[in-house]
Design an enzyme around this catalytic site. Structure first.
Site, PDB file in Angstrom:
ATOM      1  N   SER A 251       0.829  -1.208   0.000  1.00 31.73           N
ATOM      2  CA  SER A 251       0.000   0.000   0.000  1.00 31.73           C
ATOM      3  C   SER A 251       0.860   1.252   0.000  1.00 31.73           C
ATOM      4  O   SER A 251       2.053   1.216   0.316  1.00 31.73           O
ATOM      5  CB  SER A 251      -0.931  -0.002   1.217  1.00 31.73           C
ATOM      6  N   LYS A 252       0.222   2.343  -0.385  1.00 32.95           N
ATOM      7  CA  LYS A 252       0.899   3.634  -0.507  1.00 32.95           C
ATOM      8  C   LYS A 252       1.608   4.033   0.777  1.00 32.95           C
ATOM      9  O   LYS A 252       2.613   4.721   0.748  1.00 32.95           O
ATOM     10  CB  LYS A 252      -0.137   4.711  -0.827  1.00 32.95           C
ATOM     11  N   ARG A 253       1.021   3.622   1.901  1.00 31.40           N
ATOM     12  CA  ARG A 253       1.581   4.048   3.177  1.00 31.40           C
ATOM     13  C   ARG A 253       3.019   3.546   3.388  1.00 31.40           C
ATOM     14  O   ARG A 253       3.796   4.136   4.096  1.00 31.40           O
ATOM     15  CB  ARG A 253       0.699   3.591   4.340  1.00 31.40           C
ATOM     16  N   GLY A 255       5.286   3.324   1.099  1.00 32.33           N
ATOM     17  CA  GLY A 255       6.233   3.875   0.119  1.00 32.33           C
ATOM     18  C   GLY A 255       5.585   3.958  -1.241  1.00 32.33           C
ATOM     19  O   GLY A 255       4.368   3.832  -1.365  1.00 32.33           O
TER      20      GLY A 255
END
Ligand code: GLU
Length: 487
Positions: A251-253, A255
């Site tokens: 997920s974006k969180r 990286g």
């Protein structure tokens, strides 16, 4: 001839998993001598992000994924954007209704909410309660005449097993009870993903679907729709999930996940191709990790695609990028590094340091170490600074003292001053300085550490002779003098 399609939804940046799907489709199409279609699945207008298609095409062009048919090329099965095909769908859903394989559902969103809340309270899985499945035809006609809002749902089979097939996983069983009567056409008469996807794969004569594992839950729904139409489904390959290092969802969180972000950080296209191919493909040659696109196409076998999750390993990504950076010739590398050097170049007042030749020397020096182009700015800032800022203690090597360091720097200064500009090469500098230190019976570190520190203002950098060569005589001598004055 095998026909494949890549069918992204235009919902923003290109996720690395989306690129992987596109790439595998391209590789398999090439391998099997088939055709690859690009189809834009924009049935869900609420999720659409403007500019996504142009952006996607840009990324595909950069990577080198080419399509045989698509919205940007046309072809005999177009249009290739689903929102331009809405009129074509009508005969298919009307056909299903006439054959009683689908039905009008007039339930209001409020009623569906109440049903769902009740099911949740009874610890049942929320699903449509088939309230409209058996409405009598007169009632349906009356409601239609009254312009009551409706959706069209598929009649799913009840209490049976649905067996579907994936080329990698073999047979997968689902229970009909787990599938609700899915909506095929929404209340605004536009199709759902499930409906448009199947109708289009059929109309575009797609024979092999390659997509991510996250679509396996859709597979029984797809297959039941093919059955309802009496069509032969294509074959399916579901690529393994891409997981983060802890085995969770990427997920974006944690990286970057967007190809655009990797690109702007200075990952090369060859890196992303190589990396994405290895997210699921297990080449037979042991220990070999470097593969160009042509080599991948050459060596690729569908049977060598794994089914267990592919770990997204950024260390591997950096390693591959470092490898591909080292393969670039100096002109090419300098050119692609220039945007990342802009700030450094703007900071210096020294005209010589603003030239391409200077940038090239700096870049070549860092080439060995560079893992991504975006690092070049910070790594080479000291080459461009007019004056360095650092603590005087940085100049002192281990057990050496301030006085000793100052003295050694002064000797270096005197020695370097005598070296002609024509002979100002790293090899000659090394020879002269090392023999000087030996003659003095000094310790290498007590000289070379302060020399390097005064030239760079950093505790880690390339060796002092390489740095001095790039800086040139005048600047090197000035920096050593600045070091002496600082102590
Ligand atoms: N539009 C779907 C997506 O966004 C396509 C899924 C499929 O390939 O069937 O990935």
């Amino acid at each position: 001839m095998v026909r494949l399609r890549f069918a992204p939804s235009p919902t923003g940046n290109v996720h690395i998993g989306t690129l992987r799907t596109a790439l595998f489709n391209f590789i398999i199409a090439k391998k099997l001598g088939g055709k690859l279609i690009l189809r834009i699945e924009d049935t869900d207008k609420k999720r659409e992000v403007g500019g996504s298609v142009d952006n996607l095409l840009k990324v595909m062009k950069w990577i080198g994924v080419e399509f045989d048919e698509g919205p940007h090329i046309a072809g005999e099965f177009g249009p290739y954007t689903q929102s331009q095909r809405f009129d074509m769908y009508k005969e298919y859903y009307i056909g299903l209704i006439n054959e009683e394989k689908a039905y009008y559902c007039f339930c209001s969103p409020e009623r569906l909410d109440i049903v769902r809340t009740e099911q949740q309270a009874n610890k049942q899985a929320p699903r449509y309660d088939k309230h409209c499945r058996n409405l009598n035809p007169e009632e349906v006609q009356k409601k239609l005449k009254n312009n009551e809002s409706y959706v069209i749902r598929q009649k799913m089979p009840e209490q049976c097993e649905i067996k579907v097939h994936d080329k990698l996983r073999g047979e997968i069983c689902f229970h009909a009870d787990d599938l609700e009567d899915q909506v095929l056409i929404k209340s605004d008469t536009t199709p759902t993903y499930q409906f448009a996807n199947v109708v289009d794969d059929h109309l575009m004569q797609v024979s092999l679907v390659v997509r991510g594992e996250e679509w396996i839950p859709s597979l029984p729904k797809n297959i039941l729709l093919y059955k309802a139409f009496g069509w032969t489904p294509p074959e399916f390959i579901h690529l393994p999930l891409i997981l983060n290092k802890n085995g969770g969802k990427l997920s974006k969180r944690q990286g970057d996940v967007a190809v655009e972000d990797f690109r702007s950080k200075g990952y090369l296209k060859d890196t992303l191709i190589n990396f994405c191919a290895l997210q699921g493909w297990h080449p037979r040659e042991e220990g070999k990790e470097i593969y160009s696109l042509n080599e991948i196409i050459d060596k690729f076998e569908i049977n060598d695609i794994g089914i267990s999750g592919a770990i997204f390993d950024t260390d591997k990504l950096d390693y591959l990028n470092g490898y591909y950076i080292r393969q670039l010739d100096s002109d090419n590398l300098t050119n692609i590094c220039l945007p990342y050097l802009k700030e450094n170049i703007q900071k210096t007042t020294n005209k010589k340091k603003q030239t391409i030749e200077y940038a090239k020397k700096v870049v070549v020096l860092e080439q060995e170490r560079l893992k991504k182009l975006s690092e070049i700015g910070e790594l080479t800032e000291f080459f461009f600074s007019d004056t360095l800022k650092y603590e005087p203690t940085l100049l002192i090597w281990k057990k050496s003292t301030k006085e000793e360091t100052k003295n050694n720097l002064r000797q270096l200064y005197d020695t370097l001053k005598l070296i002609a500009e024509d002979n100002w090469t790293k090899d000659n500098l090394k020879e002269q300085i090392v023999s000087y230190i030996k003659e003095k019976e000094g310790k290498i570190g007590d000289y070379l550490w302060p020399m390097r520190a005064s030239l760079t203002g950093k505790s880690a950098s390339p060796d002092p002779f390489e740095v001095a060569e790039v800086l040139g005589k005048e600047e090197s001598i000035k920096r050593i003098l600045d070091g002496i004055n600082l102590l």
